[in-house]
Design an enzyme around this catalytic site. Structure first.
Site: not given
Length: 206
Positions: A94, A22, A151, A24-25, A18-20
């Site tokens: 995503e 952000t 994602h 927003w996360n 999964r991406h690192g």
């Protein structure tokens, strides 16, 4: 968890990252196909993933074209001893969440308690897209060992379908930069492991 038979040849191995993180996360906002970049922690997580994965040999890297995934793939790539070109596939973008994208989880709970987000990509359409991407990987990299950076909803979709709903969508909270592993044996994908986080310093005891 699905069991893997031993002694079978021509196994395609797929490591899902999964991406690192952000912003927003971090802000707990629903993040769909908006192109939100990694933040500082996200880049650190990508470096830690690369350091963990560099000890194995890889035949290729595939990524979602969205920048948070692609930059994660680029950072991982820099840690590998091999020279590999990153291939992007739109199938691993995503899920599109329509009018719900950008809302905080609290706002989502208040506005969409049934999770029926207006304008979102329908589940069957999303699932078909993701598994079309998996089919491309199996066709292009049969018997190879591949890294795929994607994602949360994409990886959870795979896990949900392949586990018959035991894990994945609606049940598993995937951590940013977590690792999951699939194997393709006897014409089907199987789950080997999922949501691994031991390589991330934030989960290591000091």
């Amino acid at each position: 968890m699905l069991l893997i038979s031993k002694g079978l040849r021509n196994i395609t191995t797929l490591c899902l990252v999964r991406h690192g993180e952000t912003d927003w996360n971090r802000q707990r906002r629903l993040q769909g196909q908006e192109d939100i970049p990694l933040n500082e922690l996200g880049r650190k997580q990508a470096h830690e993933s690369g350091k963990h994965l560099k000890h194995e040999y890889w035949d290729g890297i595939v990524s979602s074209p969205l920048s948070r995934a692609y930059e994660t793939a680029e950072i991982i790539q820099k840690h590998l001893d091999q020279t590999l070109t990153i291939q992007t596939l739109d199938e691993f973008k995503e899920r599109a969440f329509g009018e719900a994208s950008g809302l905080t989880f609290q706002e989502l709970h208040e506005k969409y308690p049934d999770r029926n987000y207006s304008g979102q990509e329908e589940w069957e359409e999303f699932k078909t897209r993701v598994f079309s991407g998996l089919e491309k990987i199996q066709n292009d990299f049969k018997g190879k060992k591949i890294l795929l950076v994607a994602h949360g909803a994409v990886i959870n979709c795979m896990l949900s379908v392949l586990s018959n709903g035991e894990v994945g969508s609606g049940k598993t909270k995937l951590i940013n930069a977590c690792i999951s592993n699939l194997e393709h044996i006897d014409d089907m994908w199987n789950i080997k492991s999922y949501n691994e986080t031991s390589h991330l310093s934030q989960f290591q005891s000091h």
